[in-house]
Design an enzyme around this catalytic site. Structure first.
Site, PDB file in Angstrom:
ATOM      1  N   THR A  26       0.885  -1.206   0.111  1.00 13.49           N
ATOM      2  CA  THR A  26       0.082   0.059   0.071  1.00 13.49           C
ATOM      3  C   THR A  26       0.733   1.243  -0.094  1.00 13.49           C
ATOM      4  O   THR A  26       2.067   1.114   0.492  1.00 13.49           O
ATOM      5  CB  THR A  26      -0.952   0.071   1.139  1.00 13.49           C
ATOM      6  OG1 THR A  26      -1.781  -1.145   1.128  1.00 13.49           O
ATOM      7  CG2 THR A  26      -1.845   1.355   1.411  1.00 13.49           C
ATOM      8  N   ASP A  81       6.362  -3.863  -1.209  1.00 17.05           N
ATOM      9  CA  ASP A  81       5.491  -3.042  -0.633  1.00 17.05           C
ATOM     10  C   ASP A  81       6.707  -1.771  -0.091  1.00 17.05           C
ATOM     11  O   ASP A  81       7.839  -2.028  -0.347  1.00 17.05           O
ATOM     12  CB  ASP A  81       5.413  -3.565   0.775  1.00 17.05           C
ATOM     13  CG  ASP A  81       4.004  -2.737   1.413  1.00 17.05           C
ATOM     14  OD1 ASP A  81       3.854  -1.662   1.077  1.00 17.05           O
ATOM     15  OD2 ASP A  81       3.342  -3.257   2.327  1.00 17.05           O
ATOM     16  N   ALA A  83       7.853   1.488   2.340  1.00 17.16           N
ATOM     17  CA  ALA A  83       8.084   1.830   3.835  1.00 17.16           C
ATOM     18  C   ALA A  83       8.339   3.254   3.878  1.00 17.16           C
ATOM     19  O   ALA A  83       8.703   3.960   3.144  1.00 17.16           O
ATOM     20  CB  ALA A  83       9.464   0.982   3.978  1.00 17.16           C
ATOM     21  N   ASP A  84       8.088   3.492   5.267  1.00 18.72           N
ATOM     22  CA  ASP A  84       8.571   4.888   5.679  1.00 18.72           C
ATOM     23  C   ASP A  84      10.037   5.118   6.219  1.00 18.72           C
ATOM     24  O   ASP A  84      10.499   6.295   6.005  1.00 18.72           O
ATOM     25  CB  ASP A  84       7.393   5.201   6.890  1.00 18.72           C
ATOM     26  CG  ASP A  84       6.224   5.113   6.286  1.00 18.72           C
ATOM     27  OD1 ASP A  84       5.670   6.001   5.302  1.00 18.72           O
ATOM     28  OD2 ASP A  84       5.262   4.517   6.944  1.00 18.72           O
ATOM     29  N   LYS A  94       6.757   1.279   9.011  1.00 16.54           N
ATOM     30  CA  LYS A  94       5.698   1.255   8.179  1.00 16.54           C
ATOM     31  C   LYS A  94       4.222   1.744   8.564  1.00 16.54           C
ATOM     32  O   LYS A  94       4.501   1.568   9.887  1.00 16.54           O
ATOM     33  CB  LYS A  94       5.247   0.014   7.337  1.00 16.54           C
ATOM     34  CG  LYS A  94       6.418  -0.494   6.477  1.00 16.54           C
ATOM     35  CD  LYS A  94       6.353  -1.785   5.639  1.00 16.54           C
ATOM     36  CE  LYS A  94       4.879  -2.067   5.037  1.00 16.54           C
ATOM     37  NZ  LYS A  94       4.437  -0.793   4.049  1.00 16.54           N
ATOM     38  N   GLY A  95       3.407   2.142   7.856  1.00 25.63           N
ATOM     39  CA  GLY A  95       1.984   2.436   8.327  1.00 25.63           C
ATOM     40  C   GLY A  95       1.707   3.731   8.119  1.00 25.63           C
ATOM     41  O   GLY A  95       0.823   4.162   8.659  1.00 25.63           O
ATOM     42  N   GLY A  97       0.790   5.183   5.666  1.00 26.82           N
ATOM     43  CA  GLY A  97      -0.573   5.083   5.047  1.00 26.82           C
ATOM     44  C   GLY A  97      -1.791   4.251   5.654  1.00 26.82           C
ATOM     45  O   GLY A  97      -2.658   4.210   5.275  1.00 26.82           O
ATOM     46  N   GLU A 103      -0.485  -5.220   5.874  1.00 35.27           N
ATOM     47  CA  GLU A 103       0.716  -5.245   5.382  1.00 35.27           C
ATOM     48  C   GLU A 103       1.591  -6.290   6.144  1.00 35.27           C
ATOM     49  O   GLU A 103       2.371  -7.007   5.562  1.00 35.27           O
ATOM     50  CB  GLU A 103       1.551  -3.935   5.499  1.00 35.27           C
ATOM     51  CG  GLU A 103       0.853  -2.894   4.381  1.00 35.27           C
ATOM     52  CD  GLU A 103       1.378  -1.327   4.445  1.00 35.27           C
ATOM     53  OE1 GLU A 103       1.330  -0.741   3.463  1.00 35.27           O
ATOM     54  OE2 GLU A 103       1.815  -1.121   5.508  1.00 35.27           O
TER      55      GLU A 103
HETATM   56  C1  5RP Z   1       1.418   2.097   4.333  1.00 33.94           C
HETATM   57  C2  5RP Z   1       2.755   2.072   4.339  1.00 33.94           C
HETATM   58  C3  5RP Z   1       3.545   2.619   3.151  1.00 33.94           C
HETATM   59  O1  5RP Z   1       4.098   1.614   2.419  1.00 33.94           O
HETATM   60  C4  5RP Z   1       4.390   3.552   3.436  1.00 33.94           C
HETATM   61  O2  5RP Z   1       3.716   4.801   4.127  1.00 33.94           O
HETATM   62  C5  5RP Z   1       5.246   4.291   2.284  1.00 33.94           C
HETATM   63  O3  5RP Z   1       4.414   4.856   1.574  1.00 33.94           O
HETATM   64  P1  5RP Z   1       4.699   5.723   0.235  1.00 33.94           P
HETATM   65  O4  5RP Z   1       5.333   4.684  -0.890  1.00 33.94           O
HETATM   66  O5  5RP Z   1       3.612   6.607  -0.199  1.00 33.94           O
HETATM   67  O6  5RP Z   1       5.908   6.804   0.546  1.00 33.94           O
HETATM   68  O7  5RP Z   1       3.490   1.530   5.019  1.00 33.94           O
HETATM   69  O8  5RP Z   1       0.694   1.649   5.502  1.00 33.94           O
END
Ligand code: 5RP
Length: 230
Positions: A26, A81, A83-84, A94-95, A97, A103
């Site tokens: 996500t 996936d 990650a932050d 993560k999280g 979003g 996830e």
């Molecule tokens: C969602 C997440 C996302 O993978 C994380 O926030 C990274 O998002 P982005 O690719 O938009 O930077 O953990 O829960």
């Protein structure tokens, strides 16, 4: 930045083989992967995916990626996936979003997890990004006190805030829970903190992903770097 995210997604797509069962992440980076995967599916690639959020489900459907659930299949070959934050041990926060629970379930059910990101997500130590903790609304005061205690035991502290949606109301996850974001600054021992948070009854899940990522694909101005977990 968006171009870098797409480059990382494209590199992860090289790891996808015909017949694979995939976990679909996500966020904005994972969305690029789903779009590119959809193009390959349209060209004849045979894969099936498990989405990690309702947003990803909608994206995958729009892109023509066939979907299933973890009740219908018994494992996933690969999860891709975002990650932050990513540290040199490939521990993650993560999280951002709000999809951390699904996830983590999907990543844990997967033989491999590739994290895709632009290289601003690479940090020497986790914690600059607020740590999301998914909680049950009932008894939140008690849960917050228990979280603070766990932080103190693990040598971290910081402001906590219940996440708000863009409309100003409390953000509600796909599972119907709330998220508390904790500004910790620096998490010296993420594995211990992960264990302590998981032991709190009102905590559904937290955004520390320890030992789940197999590799990270980081896209930056100098090109793509692939880091494998040792
Ligand atoms: C969602 C997440 C996302 O993978 C994380 O926030 C990274 O998002 P982005 O690719 O938009 O930077 O953990 O829960």
């Amino acid at each position: 930045m968006d171009q870098l995210k797409r480059q990382a997604a494209a590199r992860a797509l090289d790891e996808v083989r015909d017949g694979m069962q995939l976990g679909l992440g996500t966020g904005s980076t994972a969305k690029h992967f789903i779009e590119l995967l959809g193009e390959r599916v349209a060209a004849g690639l045979n894969v099936i995916g498990v989405p990690t959020s309702e947003a990803t489900r909608a994206d995958a459907e729009r892109c023509g990626v066939p979907l299933t659930t973890l009740d219908e299949i018994d494992h996933l070959d690969l999860t891709v996936d975002g990650a932050d934050e990513i540290d040199p041990q490939l521990n993650l926060i993560k999280g951002g979003g709000g999809a951390l629970l699904r996830e983590k379930i999907v990543a844990a059910a997967s033989d491999r997890m590739i994290v895709i990101a632009d290289d601003t997500k690479w940090v020497p130590t986790l914690g600059r990004f607020p740590l999301p903790v998914e909680v049950i609304p009932f008894g939140l005061g008690a849960t917050r006190r228990a979280i603070e205690k766990a932080f103190a035991q693990c040598g971290v502290s910081g402001q906590m805030a219940v996440r708000k949606a863009k409309d100003g109301h409390v953000f509600v996850t796909d599972g119907g829970h709330w998220i508390v974001d904790a500004q910790l600054g620096r998490i010296a021992d993420p594995a211990s903190l992960a264990k302590a948070l998981s032991a709190i009854p009102g905590v559904v899940e937290h955004g520390l992903f320890i030992g789940l990522a197999s590799s990270a694909v980081l896209a930056g101005g100098d090109g793509i770097r692939v880091i494998e977990r040792r």
